[in-house]
Write an enzyme that holds these catalytic residues in place. Sequence first.
Site, mmCIF file in Angstrom:
data_model
loop_
_atom_site.group_PDB
_atom_site.id
_atom_site.type_symbol
_atom_site.label_atom_id
_atom_site.label_comp_id
_atom_site.label_asym_id
_atom_site.label_seq_id
_atom_site.Cartn_x
_atom_site.Cartn_y
_atom_site.Cartn_z
ATOM 1 N N GLU A 66 0.826 -1.202 0.000
ATOM 2 C CA GLU A 66 0.000 0.000 0.000
ATOM 3 C C GLU A 66 0.866 1.260 0.000
ATOM 4 O O GLU A 66 1.957 1.279 0.564
ATOM 5 C CB GLU A 66 -0.913 0.002 1.228
ATOM 6 C CG GLU A 66 -1.882 -1.173 1.291
ATOM 7 C CD GLU A 66 -2.693 -1.185 2.572
ATOM 8 O OE1 GLU A 66 -2.968 -0.084 3.106
ATOM 9 O OE2 GLU A 66 -3.029 -2.273 3.064
ATOM 10 N N GLY A 105 2.251 3.568 -4.855
ATOM 11 C CA GLY A 105 1.935 4.016 -6.205
ATOM 12 C C GLY A 105 1.861 2.907 -7.228
ATOM 13 O O GLY A 105 2.084 3.150 -8.417
ATOM 14 N N VAL A 106 1.546 1.675 -6.798
ATOM 15 C CA VAL A 106 1.438 0.556 -7.741
ATOM 16 C C VAL A 106 0.020 -0.014 -7.754
ATOM 17 O O VAL A 106 -0.189 -1.187 -8.043
ATOM 18 C CB VAL A 106 2.481 -0.544 -7.435
ATOM 19 C CG1 VAL A 106 3.877 -0.073 -7.768
ATOM 20 C CG2 VAL A 106 2.396 -0.993 -5.975
ATOM 21 N N ASP A 114 -5.514 2.302 -13.790
ATOM 22 C CA ASP A 114 -5.110 1.332 -12.772
ATOM 23 C C ASP A 114 -5.973 0.081 -12.846
ATOM 24 O O ASP A 114 -5.468 -1.053 -12.860
ATOM 25 C CB ASP A 114 -5.228 1.953 -11.376
ATOM 26 C CG ASP A 114 -4.325 3.150 -11.189
ATOM 27 O OD1 ASP A 114 -3.526 3.434 -12.106
ATOM 28 O OD2 ASP A 114 -4.421 3.802 -10.144
#
Length: 823
Positions: free
Chosen positions: A475, A478-479, A526
């Site tokens: 967490e 940024g993935v 995303d």
Amino acid sequence: MQIAEDYSHCEFLIRLPGYCPMPAFRDVIDAPLVVRRVHKPRKEVRKELGIGEDVKLVILNFGGQPAGWNLKEEYLPSGWLCLVCGASDRHELPPNFIKLPKDTYTPDLIAASDCMLGKIGYGTVSEALAYKLPFVFVRRDYFNEEPFLRNMLEYFQGGVEMIRRDLLTGHWKPYLERAMSLKPCYEGGINGGEFAAHVLQETAIGRNYTSDKLSGARRLRDAIVLGYQLQRVPGRDISIPEWYATAENELGRSAGSPTAQMSESNLQMTSWTKDFEILHGDLQGLSDTMAFLKSLADLDAVYDSGKNAEKRQMREHKAAAGLFNWEEDIFVARAPGRLDVMGGIADYSGSLVLQMPIREACHVAVQRNHPSKHRLWKHAIARQNAKGQGPMPVLQIVSYGSELSNRGPTFDMDLSDFMDGGKPISYEKAKEYFSRDPSQKWAAYVAGTILVLMTELGIHFEQSISMLVSSAVPEGKGVSSSASVEVASMSAIAAAHGLSISPRDLALLCQKVENHIVGAPCGVMDQMASACGEANKLLAMVCQPAEIVGLVEIPSHIRVWGIDSGIRHSVGGADYGSVRVGAFMGRKMIKSIASNMLSQSLSCANGTTPDELEDTGIELLESEASLDYLCNLSPHRYEALYAKPLPETMLGEAFLDKHADHGDSVTVIDPKRTYGVTAPAKHPIYENFRVKAFKALLTSAASDEQLSALGELLYQCHYSYSACGLGSDGTDRLVRLVQEMQHGKSYRDEDGTLYGAKITGGGSGGTVCVIGRNSLRSSQHIFEIQQRYKAATGYLPFLFEGSSPGAGNFGYLRIRRRTTLKS
């Protein structure tokens, strides 16, 4: 053909690390390295040889030396000695070469040496890794396993390739000296022999089983014939075909890297197979999915026997142990996080984006039961009793990882709470519902998928739902940890309820969860990458709103890494939201400017001919006056007409007075806040151009110029983020370290390794994407960057490397516990 026929009857394959993918086998058990045990310690062996600890010792291990090969003293660096295995009795050796007896126990000598020089093979590679011995090797033509063993050596930083000509002419020194700079890092299991014996013993007494598999002579013949494509052609190497690199996400941990590290605990990795049978779906060789199923089997043991006190002490495991009815089917979905290679925040402005699904993923297990048969937690039972309505559908969720965060490990609600007057509650009410308790806000990502399905597709949920969420996507880095949770949750719920939703549609539904229920103003890239991506490919998508234009191969000579800065990132943060507002304000102003220019052009065009009208750019101005997405405006038009009129900043109140609104449904303008306009508006216009150029360059001829151009595009993107106000000290430091590796004096004499880096995703921290040459030296430089960053900040960056299939490619598993265990 006889071999193919014989192999088609195999029950299962016991597979070693560094394996060559074998598509003929569907029932696979992964084993640790097979390594011969050491009988004598290093000091004792050296003492027997009369060699001190200060002497560098290389063992030459070719399994028999070529006839007529004359070893010379000058082959070795000064002060070195070489142990020669398999030399003939008549083979005369220089004084710094030591001939070993035929019956010498080689593992003791390998462990006592400082490096090994030999031909690549499973035995030598395994023992070099096990004893952390740098291995200098020469290639073996027509040896299909070589590329995969090379990758394993590279991944564990244990190999140096020597050109065969240099081996035969004695140009050994630079390779041996290079080997001594390596730090082999294999920490996995080395008990493969015992492991295989255990598997065979369990099979012999009937504990292992074989599921219905798609084996047969035909598929084996195909695999064998296709295997010839790995053979080398004189003068060039053939790339490993895509179909030949799909087993376990092309080798597990990373593109071109071996199966994830093994350990002694792998003996239990296959125990879930005797607990559950797979009724639908395919594991696809994914080790993290196997581990998740193993955790489910362990929960059953915890619930039934009360054993494993350590797990029972953890709140989440205790809650999960009673979550499922083990007599009913369980549905499992998997969705990975993503690395933003190019595109980032330009997604909400309609840009082309390139996203790679990462190795780390979220697993969600779902089971639905009739309310009267649902195992409820005590407080849920009390709540239903208080209502006096009898058994009602309940949603119960357990989230792993709460022990390391400030969130509660469990969440439950009556599904009737999602209804108001016979209709689903509004998204705004749901947002308030999940925001009441900060420790429970995480449930919006999971439970919110149910409300979206109710609202958008009209689905009625009349049965209780149990969900277990286990995510390996870190967490705040940024993935897209949130997108992976949403996609995995909705995929599992859809599977459990027999819903057929395309990966693209599912991603769009999950975006609604993020935007409207969680309240984070993210674009759709995303969720699309998590749902629609494929392993080791870049998902190319035009975000208008979500048009997938293809999958882009990552060339074999290029490698991509993600390095975490340790600075927490969140798309719900103020910086991301304000930059998005500024971009939409800029779009509205550009449309207004274009509209005014169009009016002036039309008023001046009275009496002109159609050809003259066309010359004035009327059509372009008409298009720009109704601009839907900033990215549809080309950079040269922006510079020619709109760059100067746009203000650098603007007060929200002033903008609202002049333009009423900015046309973005997921952000709100604060009248008292000053927003940047020029930089947020300019970024997506140029970023769209950069992404298109990046995509085109990936298909160009391999060269240093290609890598340099790709890297330059990443650097430009990074500094454009900073201009928008989305930079951070940590990500800037990582980018500078990459630049130092690329341009530093100590690296100029080497072939290029790292070529570019950029901040990713929503910015303001998180992960940096790095692009470089796919080589061992590049991996060494990445490792050095990690260490230098730690030395400067005290934080050792998390490294993302490797890829895995998106949720759509994975599908879902339907599993059921074997009832024979209870008898």
